[in-house]
Design a protein around this motif. Sequence first.
Motif, PDB file in Angstrom:
ATOM      1  N   SER A   1      46.043  37.016  55.596  1.00 10.43           N
ATOM      2  CA  SER A   1      45.024  38.060  55.444  1.00 10.43           C
ATOM      3  C   SER A   1      44.047  37.723  54.331  1.00 10.43           C
TER       4      SER A   1
ATOM      5  N   ALA B   1      39.803  45.357  52.553  1.00 12.87           N
ATOM      6  CA  ALA B   1      38.405  45.768  52.727  1.00 12.87           C
ATOM      7  C   ALA B   1      38.370  47.285  52.568  1.00 12.87           C
TER       8      ALA B   1
ATOM      9  N   ILE C   1      34.257  42.810  58.295  1.00 13.59           N
ATOM     10  CA  ILE C   1      35.280  43.516  59.089  1.00 13.59           C
ATOM     11  C   ILE C   1      34.962  43.538  60.586  1.00 13.59           C
TER      12      ILE C   1
ATOM     13  N   SER D   1      48.789  41.842  52.822  1.00 10.31           N
ATOM     14  CA  SER D   1      49.133  42.627  54.011  1.00 10.31           C
ATOM     15  C   SER D   1      50.494  42.112  54.467  1.00 10.31           C
TER      16      SER D   1
ATOM     17  N   LEU E   1      38.038  42.381  62.650  1.00 13.63           N
ATOM     18  CA  LEU E   1      38.681  41.874  61.421  1.00 13.63           C
ATOM     19  C   LEU E   1      38.867  40.351  61.503  1.00 13.63           C
TER      20      LEU E   1
ATOM     21  N   ASN F   1      41.174  38.855  59.153  1.00 13.72           N
ATOM     22  CA  ASN F   1      42.429  39.618  59.005  1.00 13.72           C
ATOM     23  C   ASN F   1      42.517  40.473  57.746  1.00 13.72           C
ATOM     24  N   HIS F   2      41.374  40.989  57.288  1.00  9.89           N
ATOM     25  CA  HIS F   2      41.472  41.958  56.193  1.00  9.89           C
ATOM     26  C   HIS F   2      42.118  43.227  56.739  1.00  9.89           C
ATOM     27  N   PHE F   3      42.716  44.018  55.875  1.00  3.29           N
ATOM     28  CA  PHE F   3      43.096  45.363  56.310  1.00  3.29           C
ATOM     29  C   PHE F   3      42.106  46.345  55.699  1.00  3.29           C
ATOM     30  N   ILE F   4      41.808  47.386  56.471  1.00  2.00           N
ATOM     31  CA  ILE F   4      40.804  48.359  56.025  1.00  2.00           C
ATOM     32  C   ILE F   4      41.489  49.640  55.553  1.00  2.00           C
TER      33      ILE F   4
ATOM     34  N   ARG G   1      44.608  47.674  60.642  1.00  2.00           N
ATOM     35  CA  ARG G   1      44.782  46.227  60.511  1.00  2.00           C
ATOM     36  C   ARG G   1      45.201  45.634  61.847  1.00  2.00           C
ATOM     37  N   LYS G   2      45.144  44.322  61.888  1.00  2.00           N
ATOM     38  CA  LYS G   2      45.530  43.577  63.083  1.00  2.00           C
ATOM     39  C   LYS G   2      46.893  42.961  62.793  1.00  2.00           C
TER      40      LYS G   2
ATOM     41  N   TYR H   1      35.598  50.402  66.042  1.00  2.00           N
ATOM     42  CA  TYR H   1      35.502  49.231  66.935  1.00  2.00           C
ATOM     43  C   TYR H   1      35.196  49.659  68.376  1.00  2.00           C
TER      44      TYR H   1
END
Length: 439
Positions: free
Chosen positions: A132, A136, A174, A190, A283, A286-289, A300-301, A335
């Motif tokens: 990650s 974000a 993102i 993450s 993403l 692969n940031h997490f929001i 997140r993914k 999204y």
Amino acid sequence: MSFSVPFTAHEPCNIPKSYRVLASKSVERETLSSSIEADALVVGAGITGNTLAIHLAEAGKSVVQLEAKVPGWGGSGRAFGSVVPCHKNTEPAIIRHYGEQRGTRVIDAIAQGPALVADLLKRHNIDAAFDSGGWAFGAHTKAFEKTLQKRAEYWQSRGADVEYLDAQKFSRLIGSDYYQAGIVDRRALSINPLAYARGLFEAAHEIGVSQYTNSPAVRLKQKESGNWQVATPHGKVECQNIYICTNAYTKGIWPGLEKGFVPVRGWGATTTTIDSEVLADILPENHFITDTRQLWSGIRKLPSDQMHLGIGGPAVRTNGKADLKTASKRLKEVYPSLKSIEWKESWSGWIAVSTDQFPRILRLANGVWAAHGYSGRGLAMATLLGKELSFCNVESDLENLILPVEKLSRIPFHKLSPFGAAMLLRWYAFTDYLGVQNR
Ligand SMILES: Cc1cc2nc3c(=O)[nH]c(=O)nc-3n(C[C@H](O)[C@H](O)[C@H](O)COP(=O)(O)OP(=O)(O)OC[C@H]3O[C@@H](n4cnc5c(N)ncnc54)[C@H](O)[C@@H]3O)c2cc1C
């Protein structure tokens, strides 16, 4: 002194399968069915208990660990998985709460939280961190742009890898133009919290901790010698120091302990697998929001090509379902390329929220210690306090700990606290709604 209260399972939901498939290690141990002795007894096998067990064993203590169910059964196996380097309260609020000197130490220690977790992952070869780019953090209304700018400046002045991004840059980061602006905090991790908790449990086992699962501590008794005797349904442990690491899952083990926080139910959900071409633009690094709203905003993914969201649901009742309708709406707003969203599973877990959102290290009696009240920011904090608790024992000097060691204080009119929490959460939902409408 003797207390006897039965263990009550008040968790209506299983640990998420989305995490279980990625945390495959065997974790069942035998049930305690004899009388044993140790220097220290750790009650609970979440992140606090497991980190503590490791540190105590590394310091040369003989350690027994009891878990009522299986490791990671509590919040540790259900969390969203964001390991962030800051507290819920602002830095000035931390200084006001602890004073200048201790407050600065607390801010620094929290900032080191993700590094502390990363170090344990590496040292014990635990495969729990997702690839990650970090955290974000979006401004959900224009009004929050300034707040985030200041926040980025504060951390930059302390040398942290944090950057303020305008709408265009944040959107590129993102893969969505939903936010007005945001900051990227590259220190954050993450993780799969269940894999982390269970990896720590395995590591504690490898360095000699005697572990028992499906073995709730149900009765504590102080002997004339000053030692403590803890009974489970089929066995006993005698020790000098007991560490109660049950956080929001505390039920009756120590009089009034669960009255030190308000239990709030947090929710998560994962979608079914999403087409990798569609996912590639979401993403991309692969940031997490999360964002500046008060309520759940995590997106997140997962490496399994699923989307994972922190969502709403009944917050104080043990029945009811996750609010997947609102979750779908939010995911589509951020999204729009996700045309139809199918949910694979949803789950919940209990969070111990303290009235001021600060966690506590407690000395309940001579030789009885606890930590709780992480208020939804426990992954790094439980790691830190697990380590800190290892310095607490009947002989130690407690002055050098990062957090002060406190007496248990019960929330007045605690029985009414679920109503208070429900009202507050409704208010947050309302202000979040107004913010989104007027952005
Ligand atoms: C839905 C949700 C999302 C979250 N998201 C995040 C996040 O993204 N980032 C973050 O930092 N934090 C998050 N948190 C908070 C975080 O998960 C917790 O603060 C943290 O995991 C607490 O760890 P712990 O070890 O103290 O307690 P727990 O993990 O709750 O462990 C307590 C353990 O004690 C055991 N136990 C209870 N009673 C007994 C007994 N009598 N005898 C023996 N064992 C007993 C329980 O079975 C349990 O395994 C989230 C929490 C939830 C519920």
